[in-house]
Every structure is written in structure tokens, then in C-alpha cells.
Scaffold this motif. Sequence first.
Motif, PDB file in Angstrom:
ATOM      1  N   ALA A 309       0.879  -1.083  -0.150  1.00 20.72           N
ATOM      2  CA  ALA A 309       0.042  -0.027   0.065  1.00 20.72           C
ATOM      3  C   ALA A 309       0.854   1.342   0.119  1.00 20.72           C
ATOM      4  O   ALA A 309       0.692   2.277  -0.612  1.00 20.72           O
ATOM      5  N   TRP A 310       2.023   1.256   0.738  1.00 24.89           N
ATOM      6  CA  TRP A 310       2.825   2.381   0.903  1.00 24.89           C
ATOM      7  C   TRP A 310       3.900   2.673  -0.357  1.00 24.89           C
ATOM      8  O   TRP A 310       4.226   3.583  -0.595  1.00 24.89           O
ATOM      9  N   LYS A 311       4.089   1.523  -1.228  1.00 23.59           N
ATOM     10  CA  LYS A 311       5.187   1.545  -2.054  1.00 23.59           C
ATOM     11  C   LYS A 311       4.147   1.867  -3.418  1.00 23.59           C
ATOM     12  O   LYS A 311       4.745   2.464  -4.244  1.00 23.59           O
ATOM     13  N   TYR A 312       2.758   1.664  -3.489  1.00 21.14           N
ATOM     14  CA  TYR A 312       2.159   1.806  -4.762  1.00 21.14           C
ATOM     15  C   TYR A 312       2.163   3.196  -5.093  1.00 21.14           C
ATOM     16  O   TYR A 312       1.855   4.052  -4.127  1.00 21.14           O
ATOM     17  N   ARG A 313       2.392   3.687  -6.350  1.00 27.08           N
ATOM     18  CA  ARG A 313       2.186   5.010  -6.759  1.00 27.08           C
ATOM     19  C   ARG A 313       1.500   5.122  -8.204  1.00 27.08           C
ATOM     20  O   ARG A 313       1.641   4.347  -9.070  1.00 27.08           O
ATOM     21  N   ARG A 314       0.321   5.925  -8.015  1.00 30.67           N
ATOM     22  CA  ARG A 314      -0.525   5.853  -9.086  1.00 30.67           C
ATOM     23  C   ARG A 314       0.082   6.669 -10.161  1.00 30.67           C
ATOM     24  O   ARG A 314       0.321   7.834  -9.901  1.00 30.67           O
ATOM     25  N   GLY A 315      -0.314   6.490 -11.490  1.00 30.51           N
ATOM     26  CA  GLY A 315       0.000   7.332 -12.684  1.00 30.51           C
ATOM     27  C   GLY A 315      -1.214   8.180 -13.043  1.00 30.51           C
ATOM     28  O   GLY A 315      -2.313   7.897 -12.251  1.00 30.51           O
ATOM     29  N   GLU A 316      -0.992   8.845 -14.199  1.00 29.18           N
ATOM     30  CA  GLU A 316      -2.158   9.779 -14.470  1.00 29.18           C
ATOM     31  C   GLU A 316      -3.380   8.908 -14.745  1.00 29.18           C
ATOM     32  O   GLU A 316      -4.430   9.545 -14.708  1.00 29.18           O
ATOM     33  N   GLY A 317      -3.254   7.600 -15.609  1.00 27.46           N
ATOM     34  CA  GLY A 317      -4.124   6.945 -16.077  1.00 27.46           C
ATOM     35  C   GLY A 317      -4.504   5.935 -14.864  1.00 27.46           C
ATOM     36  O   GLY A 317      -5.536   4.941 -15.364  1.00 27.46           O
ATOM     37  N   ASP A 318      -4.410   6.208 -13.891  1.00 27.49           N
ATOM     38  CA  ASP A 318      -4.737   5.067 -12.461  1.00 27.49           C
ATOM     39  C   ASP A 318      -5.509   6.001 -11.598  1.00 27.49           C
ATOM     40  O   ASP A 318      -4.747   6.024 -10.471  1.00 27.49           O
ATOM     41  N   PRO A 319      -6.463   6.840 -11.654  1.00 26.66           N
ATOM     42  CA  PRO A 319      -6.810   7.396 -10.599  1.00 26.66           C
ATOM     43  C   PRO A 319      -7.795   6.357  -9.431  1.00 26.66           C
ATOM     44  O   PRO A 319      -7.863   5.364  -9.737  1.00 26.66           O
ATOM     45  N   ARG A 320      -7.815   6.836  -8.079  1.00 25.78           N
ATOM     46  CA  ARG A 320      -8.417   6.064  -7.232  1.00 25.78           C
ATOM     47  C   ARG A 320      -9.969   6.215  -7.681  1.00 25.78           C
ATOM     48  O   ARG A 320     -10.539   7.098  -7.907  1.00 25.78           O
TER      49      ARG A 320
END
Length: 326
Positions: A309-320
Motif C-alpha cells: 500500500a505504501w509503495k504503490y504510486r498511481r500514474g495519471e491514468g490510474d485514478p483512485r
Amino acid sequence: MKLLVTGAAGKVGQAFLPAFLSAQRFSGWDVVALCNNRTIDAGERVHVVRGSMSDESVIAEALEGVTHVVHLAAVKETPGQAIDVALKGLYLMLERFRVAPDARQFLLLSGDCVVGHIFQDYSAPITEAAPRRSYPGSYALTKVLEEVMLEQYAIQYGLSVTTLRAPWIMEKDDFRYALRLDDTQFGGPAWETLLNEVTLERVRHGGYYPLLKDANGGFLKRNFVHVDDLVEAILLSLDNPQAFGELFHIAMNEPVDYGALGPVLGRSERLEGLEIETPFHSNWLDNTKARKVLGWNPSVDLEELVERAWKYRRGEGDPRIVWYPG
């Protein structure tokens, strides 16, 4: 063999479809994905049927030639959709599937809301033999009724059914946001019902995590499962005669103990625990049956859940995405 997946564009569906399509055991299977208004990156092996589960013609099209069903579609606290999706849709599917000449297995994804998760008190680990004791709300009610409906179709018509009960399903950075104390929090509880305004304003800017206490004053223990482990359980249950007619709890080997978060988050993220009293109950969803019968064993424990959970980083095409309200 031909598989129908409902809710194919949801959190579990988006994880399940690629895993199923890449599994050698299912390489010769055809796939139908049923969804209403979301986009599916299906690929050439998947035929997409769009429409409402309450539409009999849509159900008829989706079930044409189907031998197995994985029913993932659900609504949460949206009472206006509860009857159409959770009850009418399931009824229409079961009525057509029970008379299908090649029908082999109907698998339902249910939830620990059926046994009340943290809202009901249990003195021992909760097994599949525990009575259904849901908490108030349309979502828990529909899951109880879905499980009962599936059981009755097995009893009345001899349909081969499998039910998997999962607790709160985590993916990507969900767990990190489940522990946020500001407006970006994922899920519940609503902090304003447990904290006064002064305290909430002080901690909402970061540096803290909720150190939840249960109704007895101990640290809360709540059940979770990572979506990858849930997908593995579905794959192990699918077309498995040992799963026919069975109910399985699909949860982490141990519930998350909020008291055990301190060493993990304090060491890795330098967060300080904020003790919060709650009316909730510590419960343990026992997964022994799934481990013994299916040979399933979850790979994501507390430390792994935090790390992912803490390592995951979202890109522009991967919104919450909030998959459903509630």
C-alpha cells in the motif's frame, strides 16, 4: 467450457479476468463478461455483454452456452438498486442457469457483512457454520438473501454452487487510504463520529494513523484480504468438485490487529498511533476450511499489506476509484 463473469469491470473483476485468461488450466475456455456502464479491456477471448442484470433478455444473452458463472456484481449502500441487481438479477440468472443443459457451477462472491464483521460480537473465530447475523443496511441484507437463494437452488434443483465470503478487499494503495484521517480516507468509519473537531483538525494533516480500540478496550482486530489472494481462491474453486456445494471464508490467516500496526508503521513510515475508542468488536474470520479443502493459502500478511500500500504510486491514468458508495 464457457465462463460468465458478472461485475467484470469492478475491483475484483478487473483482477480476476487477466488472471483467469493467463491460467493454463483454463486456456481452452470461452469467456463472457457482463457489465452495465463501465469499460472493459477484454481482449479477443472475451465477449462483452452490456446491460442491466434486471433485464431478462440481457441475462439470456449472457448465459447462452455458459457452463460456469462467477458472480461478482454487487451494489453496496444504494437501496434503489438493491432489488434489481442483487435479487432480481441473481434470480433471473439462477432460473435460466438451473435448466441449462451444460450448467456445471455457479460461484457467488459474498462478504463478511453476512456475519456482521465488526458490528456483531463473537467469542470464538467465525467459521462457515456460524449463523448469519448481518448489520443494518441494504448491502448486508442483500448478501444474506443472495447466500440463501443460492443454497435453496442447490437444495431444490441440485445446482452445483460455491460461495466465497470475503472481508474488506484491498488492492493497490487501498490500505494506506483506509488509515487516513482526512477527507481522502477510503471506506469507514466516519472519523467525525468518533473524534471531536479539535482532535480531528489536529491530526488530519498527517503524521498519525488510527489506533482503533474495540468495545472491550483492547486493540481492534478486523479482517481483510488482498484482491490477489481472493482471485487465487476463485481460481482454485472454479470447476473444482471439492468446492461444489461449499461455503468458504477467504480472509487473511489472521485479522489485522490495529495494535500491531505501530511497529510496522512507526518503523517504515514514521507514523504515530492515535488511540480511538469505538463500539466495534474484534472478530476473526476463520479460513481453515479454504486452506484445507482448496489448498489455498493467502500470501499477503500485515507487513506485506502495508508494504504494498505504501509503495504503490498511481500514474495519471490510474485514478483512485470508489467502486460503490457506502
